[in-house]
Write an enzyme that holds these catalytic residues in place. Structure first.
Site, PDB file in Angstrom:
ATOM      1  N   ASP A   1      -4.578  -5.792  -7.803  1.00 38.03           N
ATOM      2  CA  ASP A   1      -4.758  -5.113  -6.445  1.00 38.03           C
ATOM      3  C   ASP A   1      -4.936  -3.577  -6.889  1.00 38.03           C
ATOM      4  O   ASP A   1      -4.668  -3.245  -8.220  1.00 38.03           O
ATOM      5  CB  ASP A   1      -3.551  -5.410  -5.782  1.00 38.03           C
ATOM      6  CG  ASP A   1      -3.781  -5.365  -4.107  1.00 38.03           C
ATOM      7  OD1 ASP A   1      -4.892  -4.641  -3.746  1.00 38.03           O
ATOM      8  OD2 ASP A   1      -3.017  -5.757  -3.283  1.00 38.03           O
TER       9      ASP A   1
ATOM     10  N   HIS B   1       0.772  -1.138   0.118  1.00 39.82           N
ATOM     11  CA  HIS B   1      -0.173   0.123  -0.058  1.00 39.82           C
ATOM     12  C   HIS B   1       0.940   1.186   0.252  1.00 39.82           C
ATOM     13  O   HIS B   1       0.621   2.245  -0.503  1.00 39.82           O
ATOM     14  CB  HIS B   1      -0.996   0.188   1.309  1.00 39.82           C
ATOM     15  CG  HIS B   1      -2.000  -1.007   1.323  1.00 39.82           C
ATOM     16  ND1 HIS B   1      -1.805  -2.229   1.718  1.00 39.82           N
ATOM     17  CD2 HIS B   1      -3.172  -0.934   0.872  1.00 39.82           C
ATOM     18  CE1 HIS B   1      -3.018  -2.816   1.318  1.00 39.82           C
ATOM     19  NE2 HIS B   1      -3.882  -2.090   1.011  1.00 39.82           N
TER      20      HIS B   1
END
Length: 336
Positions: free
Chosen positions: A259, A185
């Site tokens: 993702d 992330h």
């Protein structure tokens, strides 16, 4: 066809919002193929059900994918704060339940999610619990086990439970996030020296047993996936990882979803257009954008422009879009 490849997040939390009607219009006109919820989209279960009812109606004959991360434990968007019964983390499930108990738990979860209008759950996590200090998998109990056979057993219970409710699942995060020392992330994650061959095993077993509806490609760099002379790319943008290994090597012909394309591992190292073109060329069928960096319902048009421009320029890219469309429609046909 290109619109089916786009799944986006949104900022509102009510069907009465002006943004809701714009999002519904994107679905009706085929500019997107699905939506994903984050926690801030959930004001109440009634609001969620109302929004999802409109999303489903907007898709017409082809249901949009209405997706959410509802793994259990810390990673749950539907919570007791809005009256939704939560479930334990993957780690707690594996430590305290047998496969039948897990199947019942996940079947009940999926039934309650389906009742609200969801048809896709981004789970199960099939990463192995390799690095006990992993900041994104181990820290939150998201992995069932360090053993591939145990992960496969409980992931199968997760998938079967959801299928009983008519829901789609997504195995994550290929090729394995469990050994990493950092969080994708936030930025670049290199698993070249920590990753082991065993991390393939749950993916391979679930594919072989027909339990893989969709597989999420992780933004994880491994030097073994880099073509000589090419830029360092994570697995999610690597043709070696997704086409050579996952499709050709493991025989997976289902849907590959990236993702979130707005995670630091992508945005800090690749431009917007470059990331999209690389993702499709690598083998992704669905491009997931959380739409959190600069939230805008104009985002799908920007993505579509890139896809259509590249398809016009490169016939092989156009064929990739056509192949992705076929896989997505085949997956969605199971929802009807």
């Amino acid at each position: 066809m290109a619109g089916q490849m786009i799944m986006i997040g949104f900022a509102h939390d009510s069907a009465k919002s002006e943004q809701q009607s714009r999002l519904v219009s994107l679905l009706e006109t085929g500019q997107i193929g699905g939506v994903m919820y984050l926690k801030y989209n959930i004001k109440s279960l009634t609001d969620v059900a109302n929004m999802n009812r409109e999303f489903l109606a907007a898709g017409g004959r082809v249901q949009p994918l209405i997706a959410i991360d509802q793994e259990g434990g810390v990673v749950e968007r539907l919570t007791k704060a809005v009256g939704f019964k939560e479930i334990p983390s993957a780690r707690d499930v594996a430590l305290n339940m047998d496969k039948n108990g897990a199947n019942a738990l996940y079947a009940d979860l999926a039934k309650r999610m389906k009742k609200l209008g969801f048809n896709t759950n981004f789970g199960p996590v099939v990463d192995l619990l390799i690095n006990k200090n992993n900041p994104i998998i181990a820290k939150y109990g998201r992995s069932f086990s360090s053993r591939a056979d145990i992960v496969t057993k409980f992931a199968t219970a997760f998938v079967d439970g959801h299928r009983q409710a008519g829901m789609i699942t997504g195995l994550k995060h290929f090729p394995g996030h469990g050994s990493s020392a950092t969080d994708s992330h936030l930025g670049f994650v290199d698993i070249s020296n920590s990753w082991t061959q065993a991390e393939y095993e749950p993916f391979a077993a679930l594919i072989a047993n027909g339990k893989a509806d969709m597989i999420m490609a992780g933004h994880l760099f491994h030097s073994g996936y880099v073509v000589e002379g090419e830029k360092q790319v994570p697995a999610s943008l690597s043709p070696v990882a997704l086409t050579t290994v996952l499709r050709n090597g493991m025989g997976f012909d289902g849907v590959i979803i990236s993702d979130d394309m707005e995670m630091g591992a992508i945005t800090k190292h690749f431009g917007f257009e470059e990331a999209i073109v690389r993702a499709v060329n690598a083998g992704n069928d669905i491009l997931l954008f959380s739409n959190t960096v600069k939230p805008s319902l104009g985002l799908p048009k920007r993505i579509l422009d890139v896809l259509e421009t590249e398809a016009t320029r490169d016939p092989s890219f156009a064929r990739k879009i056509e192949a992705s469309y076929r896989r997505i429609i085949a997956l969605k046909s199971r929802l009807n």
